[in-house]
Write a protein that holds these residues in place. Structure first.
Motif, short mmCIF file in Angstrom:
data_model
loop_
_atom_site.label_atom_id
_atom_site.label_comp_id
_atom_site.label_asym_id
_atom_site.label_seq_id
_atom_site.Cartn_x
_atom_site.Cartn_y
_atom_site.Cartn_z
N SER A 92 1.73 -9.76 19.94
CA SER A 92 1.04 -10.51 18.89
C SER A 92 1.38 -9.91 17.54
O SER A 92 1.11 -8.73 17.28
CB SER A 92 -0.49 -10.46 19.12
OG SER A 92 -1.15 -11.22 18.13
N ILE A 93 2.01 -10.72 16.69
CA ILE A 93 2.41 -10.30 15.35
C ILE A 93 1.66 -11.16 14.34
O ILE A 93 1.67 -12.39 14.44
CB ILE A 93 3.92 -10.47 15.15
CG1 ILE A 93 4.69 -9.62 16.17
CG2 ILE A 93 4.33 -10.09 13.72
CD1 ILE A 93 6.18 -9.90 16.19
N GLN A 94 0.99 -10.52 13.37
CA GLN A 94 0.20 -11.25 12.40
C GLN A 94 0.54 -10.81 10.98
O GLN A 94 0.43 -9.63 10.65
CB GLN A 94 -1.31 -11.03 12.65
CG GLN A 94 -1.81 -11.55 13.99
CD GLN A 94 -1.69 -13.05 14.11
OE1 GLN A 94 -1.92 -13.78 13.14
NE2 GLN A 94 -1.33 -13.53 15.29
N ASN A 95 1.01 -11.77 10.17
CA ASN A 95 1.24 -11.57 8.73
C ASN A 95 2.09 -10.33 8.43
O ASN A 95 1.76 -9.52 7.55
CB ASN A 95 -0.11 -11.46 8.00
CG ASN A 95 -0.96 -12.70 8.19
OD1 ASN A 95 -0.46 -13.83 8.11
ND2 ASN A 95 -2.24 -12.50 8.46
N LEU A 96 3.19 -10.19 9.16
CA LEU A 96 4.03 -9.01 9.04
C LEU A 96 4.90 -9.09 7.80
O LEU A 96 5.59 -10.09 7.57
CB LEU A 96 4.90 -8.87 10.29
CG LEU A 96 5.53 -7.50 10.53
CD1 LEU A 96 4.46 -6.48 10.90
CD2 LEU A 96 6.56 -7.60 11.65
N ASP A 97 4.90 -8.04 7.01
CA ASP A 97 5.74 -7.94 5.81
C ASP A 97 6.56 -6.66 5.87
O ASP A 97 6.11 -5.63 6.39
CB ASP A 97 4.89 -7.91 4.54
CG ASP A 97 4.25 -9.25 4.22
OD1 ASP A 97 4.99 -10.21 4.01
OD2 ASP A 97 3.02 -9.32 4.21
N LYS A 98 7.76 -6.72 5.30
CA LYS A 98 8.59 -5.53 5.18
C LYS A 98 9.41 -5.60 3.92
O LYS A 98 10.01 -6.63 3.61
CB LYS A 98 9.52 -5.40 6.40
CG LYS A 98 10.46 -4.19 6.34
CD LYS A 98 9.69 -2.88 6.36
CE LYS A 98 10.60 -1.67 6.25
NZ LYS A 98 9.86 -0.40 6.20
N ARG A 99 9.42 -4.49 3.18
CA ARG A 99 10.22 -4.38 1.96
C ARG A 99 11.05 -3.10 2.04
O ARG A 99 10.57 -2.08 2.54
CB ARG A 99 9.33 -4.33 0.71
CG ARG A 99 8.46 -5.55 0.51
CD ARG A 99 7.54 -5.41 -0.71
NE ARG A 99 6.63 -4.28 -0.56
CZ ARG A 99 5.50 -4.32 0.13
NH1 ARG A 99 5.15 -5.43 0.76
NH2 ARG A 99 4.72 -3.26 0.21
N PRO B 133 12.52 -7.60 -0.61
CA PRO B 133 11.70 -8.13 0.49
C PRO B 133 12.59 -8.54 1.67
O PRO B 133 13.57 -9.27 1.50
CB PRO B 133 11.01 -9.34 -0.13
CG PRO B 133 11.91 -9.78 -1.24
CD PRO B 133 12.57 -8.53 -1.75
N ALA B 134 12.26 -8.04 2.85
CA ALA B 134 13.04 -8.37 4.05
C ALA B 134 12.34 -9.40 4.91
O ALA B 134 12.96 -10.33 5.41
CB ALA B 134 13.30 -7.09 4.86
N LEU B 135 11.04 -9.23 5.11
CA LEU B 135 10.25 -10.16 5.92
C LEU B 135 9.05 -10.63 5.12
O LEU B 135 8.41 -9.83 4.41
CB LEU B 135 9.77 -9.48 7.21
CG LEU B 135 10.84 -9.02 8.20
CD1 LEU B 135 10.19 -8.24 9.34
CD2 LEU B 135 11.63 -10.20 8.74
N GLY B 136 8.73 -11.91 5.24
CA GLY B 136 7.62 -12.47 4.49
C GLY B 136 6.58 -13.12 5.38
O GLY B 136 6.77 -14.24 5.83
N GLY C 237 12.74 -13.13 5.23
CA GLY C 237 12.71 -13.93 6.43
C GLY C 237 11.34 -14.45 6.80
O GLY C 237 10.36 -13.71 6.81
N ARG C 238 11.28 -15.74 7.07
CA ARG C 238 10.07 -16.39 7.58
C ARG C 238 10.49 -17.28 8.75
O ARG C 238 11.61 -17.76 8.79
CB ARG C 238 9.42 -17.26 6.49
CG ARG C 238 8.92 -16.50 5.28
CD ARG C 238 8.46 -17.46 4.19
NE ARG C 238 9.60 -18.22 3.63
CZ ARG C 238 9.87 -19.49 3.88
NH1 ARG C 238 9.09 -20.20 4.69
NH2 ARG C 238 10.91 -20.09 3.34
#
Length: 256
Positions: A5-12, A21-24, A213-214
């Motif tokens: 379960s992945i929720q609202n994952l962000d990565k910069r 920003p890599a993941l949005g 990425g989205r």
């Protein structure tokens, strides 16, 4: 039951010129025993998402859980197969497969029993005492997959595992992976650039946008895999779905 379960994952990623920003805000659930493939433009964050799921790099926001427990680092519940074979060149086939089991403290007799069973499964009987340099690319990747399966992880994370192989070997390895998954029904999350591979292997294909990425589109795959590879890939259902996924990826590459 959701295994992941992945929720609202962000990565910069921090650089001298500022954050990239890599993941949005990625949200994704993967059911137990499901085979999910992520595809999208180069640099969209596919592998970053997989490495966060593997516990190798941290996220900057959101949560990621396996069986309800938040991921804080790598674990034996998640087995990773990379594009590069990542075998120990000084160890033989059977020694490479036994390596992870040795780290868990399993007795030698048990380790070798597991290794021999997997060697039969991947069709490398007679090559037990060969070194990686003595094997073809496809054979080395079989060993890498067997080494991961040896310690029986709940989840397989595959980062373009066949990307470095020639087309014929890649198809053979895809068939092998599909056979293993149908037999064991492990939870699989795979990253690939190959649309045909994604549709052929998966129950669900997720298309990601350009960076950050989205997930922009989800395709359910309901192919009849009871026959040969030829019957599957030449079917109208495969062709239709493959074209839909290909067009969606092309739109993301082109920004359309």
């Amino acid at each position: 039951m959701n295994r992941i379960s992945i929720q609202n994952l962000d990565k910069r990623y921090k650089t001298r010129d500022g954050d990239i920003p890599a993941l949005g805000s990625i949200s994704l659930d993967v059911a137990e025993g499901e085979f999910v493939t992520i595809i999208g433009p180069s640099g969209c964050g596919k592998s970053t998402l997989l490495y966060i799921l593997g516990g190798f790099i941290p996220a900057d926001g959101g949560t990621i859980r396996v069986d309800g427990k938040e991921i804080t680092g790598p674990g034996i519940d998640r087995g990773v197969v990379f594009q590069e074979y990542a075998l120990f060149p000084w160890l033989t086939v059977i020694q490479n497969i036994c390596y992870g089991l040795e780290m868990t403290g399993m007795p030698r007799a048990g380790r070798e029993q597991v290794a021999h069973r997997l060697i039969r499964t991947i069709g490398l009987e007679g090559f037990e005492n060969r070194f990686p340099r003595e094997l073809s690319g496809g054979m080395r990747q079989r060993v890498a997959i067997a080494r991961t399966l040896a310690y029986d992880p709940k989840i397989l994370l595959l980062d373009e595992p066949f990307g470095a192989l020639d087309s014929q070997t890649r198809e053979t390895m895809q068939d092998e992976l599909l056979r293993l998954w149908l037999a064991q029904r492990k939870t699989v999350v795979m990253v690939t650039h190959d649309v045909d591979e994604a549709v052929y292997l998966s129950e669900r294909v997720l298309v990601m946008s350009k960076r950050p990425g989205r997930i922009v589109r989800e395709f359910r795959v309901a192919l009849d895999r009871s026959g040969s590879r030829e019957q599957t890939v030449l079917s109208d259902a495969f062709t239709r779905l493959r074209n839909e996924v290909w067009l969606c990826v092309r739109q993301q590459v082109g920004g359309g």
